[in-house]
Design a protein around this motif. Structure first.
Motif, PDB file in Angstrom:
ATOM      1  N   MET A  89       0.839  -1.182   0.000  1.00 48.64           N
ATOM      2  CA  MET A  89       0.000   0.000   0.000  1.00 48.64           C
ATOM      3  C   MET A  89       0.883   1.244   0.000  1.00 48.64           C
ATOM      4  N   HIS A  90       0.517   2.225  -0.784  1.00 47.93           N
ATOM      5  CA  HIS A  90       1.276   3.468  -0.869  1.00 47.93           C
ATOM      6  C   HIS A  90       0.433   4.612  -0.329  1.00 47.93           C
ATOM      7  N   LEU A  91       1.080   5.632   0.176  1.00 50.75           N
ATOM      8  CA  LEU A  91       0.358   6.757   0.749  1.00 50.75           C
ATOM      9  C   LEU A  91      -0.316   7.641  -0.286  1.00 50.75           C
ATOM     10  N   ASN A  92      -0.066   7.452  -1.555  1.00 56.68           N
ATOM     11  CA  ASN A  92      -0.712   8.281  -2.553  1.00 56.68           C
ATOM     12  C   ASN A  92      -2.079   7.737  -2.965  1.00 56.68           C
ATOM     13  N   VAL A  93      -2.564   6.743  -2.265  1.00 60.44           N
ATOM     14  CA  VAL A  93      -3.897   6.219  -2.505  1.00 60.44           C
ATOM     15  C   VAL A  93      -4.899   7.255  -2.022  1.00 60.44           C
ATOM     16  N   GLU A  94      -6.089   7.292  -2.604  1.00 61.81           N
ATOM     17  CA  GLU A  94      -7.071   8.318  -2.286  1.00 61.81           C
ATOM     18  C   GLU A  94      -7.606   8.227  -0.856  1.00 61.81           C
ATOM     19  N   GLN A  95      -7.355   7.146  -0.187  1.00 65.49           N
ATOM     20  CA  GLN A  95      -7.846   6.961   1.176  1.00 65.49           C
ATOM     21  C   GLN A  95      -7.133   7.920   2.132  1.00 65.49           C
ATOM     22  N   ASP A  96      -7.897   8.645   2.939  1.00 65.19           N
ATOM     23  CA  ASP A  96      -7.318   9.647   3.839  1.00 65.19           C
ATOM     24  C   ASP A  96      -7.126   9.145   5.263  1.00 65.19           C
ATOM     25  N   ILE A  97      -7.735   8.024   5.617  1.00 59.27           N
ATOM     26  CA  ILE A  97      -7.661   7.478   6.969  1.00 59.27           C
ATOM     27  C   ILE A  97      -7.113   6.058   6.894  1.00 59.27           C
ATOM     28  N   LEU A  98      -6.120   5.784   7.751  1.00 61.93           N
ATOM     29  CA  LEU A  98      -5.517   4.456   7.794  1.00 61.93           C
ATOM     30  C   LEU A  98      -5.921   3.734   9.072  1.00 61.93           C
ATOM     31  N   THR A  99      -5.922   2.414   9.011  1.00 64.36           N
ATOM     32  CA  THR A  99      -6.109   1.589  10.192  1.00 64.36           C
ATOM     33  C   THR A  99      -4.728   1.201  10.716  1.00 64.36           C
ATOM     34  N   ILE A 100      -4.697   0.536  11.849  1.00 58.57           N
ATOM     35  CA  ILE A 100      -3.422   0.069  12.408  1.00 58.57           C
ATOM     36  C   ILE A 100      -2.732  -0.874  11.427  1.00 58.57           C
ATOM     37  N   ASP A 101      -3.478  -1.792  10.833  1.00 61.27           N
ATOM     38  CA  ASP A 101      -2.874  -2.726   9.878  1.00 61.27           C
ATOM     39  C   ASP A 101      -2.269  -2.004   8.683  1.00 61.27           C
ATOM     40  N   GLU A 102      -2.964  -0.996   8.178  1.00 67.42           N
ATOM     41  CA  GLU A 102      -2.439  -0.226   7.050  1.00 67.42           C
ATOM     42  C   GLU A 102      -1.226   0.592   7.461  1.00 67.42           C
ATOM     43  N   LEU A 103      -1.239   1.126   8.673  1.00 64.65           N
ATOM     44  CA  LEU A 103      -0.078   1.860   9.191  1.00 64.65           C
ATOM     45  C   LEU A 103       1.144   0.952   9.246  1.00 64.65           C
ATOM     46  N   CYS A 104       0.938  -0.269   9.722  1.00 72.74           N
ATOM     47  CA  CYS A 104       2.035  -1.238   9.779  1.00 72.74           C
ATOM     48  C   CYS A 104       2.609  -1.492   8.388  1.00 72.74           C
ATOM     49  N   GLU A 105       1.723  -1.608   7.425  1.00 76.90           N
ATOM     50  CA  GLU A 105       2.149  -1.873   6.051  1.00 76.90           C
ATOM     51  C   GLU A 105       2.924  -0.685   5.476  1.00 76.90           C
ATOM     52  N   VAL A 106       2.427   0.525   5.709  1.00 77.00           N
ATOM     53  CA  VAL A 106       3.051   1.727   5.160  1.00 77.00           C
ATOM     54  C   VAL A 106       4.423   1.966   5.782  1.00 77.00           C
ATOM     55  N   LEU A 107       4.507   1.859   7.117  1.00 74.44           N
ATOM     56  CA  LEU A 107       5.768   2.136   7.805  1.00 74.44           C
ATOM     57  C   LEU A 107       6.658   0.907   7.934  1.00 74.44           C
ATOM     58  N   ARG A 108       6.135  -0.238   7.539  1.00 72.45           N
ATOM     59  CA  ARG A 108       6.863  -1.510   7.650  1.00 72.45           C
ATOM     60  C   ARG A 108       7.309  -1.767   9.086  1.00 72.45           C
ATOM     61  N   ILE A 109       6.327  -1.681   9.986  1.00 73.83           N
ATOM     62  CA  ILE A 109       6.564  -1.944  11.397  1.00 73.83           C
ATOM     63  C   ILE A 109       5.544  -2.970  11.882  1.00 73.83           C
ATOM     64  N   GLY A 110       5.788  -3.510  13.046  1.00 77.63           N
ATOM     65  CA  GLY A 110       4.864  -4.466  13.635  1.00 77.63           C
ATOM     66  C   GLY A 110       3.737  -3.767  14.371  1.00 77.63           C
ATOM     67  N   LYS A 111       2.733  -4.551  14.745  1.00 78.47           N
ATOM     68  CA  LYS A 111       1.576  -3.984  15.433  1.00 78.47           C
ATOM     69  C   LYS A 111       1.940  -3.394  16.789  1.00 78.47           C
ATOM     70  N   ASN A 112       2.847  -4.041  17.517  1.00 79.09           N
ATOM     71  CA  ASN A 112       3.234  -3.502  18.823  1.00 79.09           C
ATOM     72  C   ASN A 112       3.825  -2.107  18.681  1.00 79.09           C
ATOM     73  N   GLN A 113       4.700  -1.920  17.711  1.00 79.35           N
ATOM     74  CA  GLN A 113       5.309  -0.605  17.481  1.00 79.35           C
ATOM     75  C   GLN A 113       4.255   0.400  17.027  1.00 79.35           C
ATOM     76  N   ALA A 114       3.320  -0.025  16.198  1.00 79.86           N
ATOM     77  CA  ALA A 114       2.263   0.876  15.726  1.00 79.86           C
ATOM     78  C   ALA A 114       1.410   1.356  16.892  1.00 79.86           C
TER      79      ALA A 114
END
Length: 65
Positions: free
Chosen positions: A1-26
Motif C-alpha cells: 500500500m502506498h500513501l498516494n492512494v485516495e484513502q485519507d484514513i488508515l487503520t493500524i494494519d495499514e499503518l504497519c504496512e506503510v511504515l513496515r513496522i509491527g503492530k506492537n510498534q504501531a
C-alpha cells in the motif's frame, strides 16, 4: 500500500504496512501521541497527513536538519 492512494484514513494494519513496522510498534506510536489519531468504535483511525508529518519529523531528526 502506498500513501498516494485516495484513502485519507488508515487503520493500524495499514499503518504497519506503510511504515513496515509491527503492530506492537504501531500501537506504541498512536498511544504515545507521536501520531495524531483518534479511536472510533474501539478502532484506531490514523489520518494520512499525520503519518506524513511523522515521517518528515523522523527524517529531520535522524539527519539533524
Amino acid at each position: 500500500m502506498h500513501l498516494n492512494v485516495e484513502q485519507d484514513i488508515l487503520t493500524i494494519d495499514e499503518l504497519c504496512e506503510v511504515l513496515r513496522i509491527g503492530k506492537n510498534q504501531a500501537y506504541k506510536l498512536v498511544k504515545s501521541g507521536q501520531l495524531k489519531c483518534f479511536r472510533y468504535n474501539r478502532v484506531w483511525k490514523i489520518p494520512k497527513q499525520s503519518v506524513i508529518d511523522y515521517v518528515e519529523r523522523a527524517r529531520e531528526s535522524s539527519f539533524g536538519i
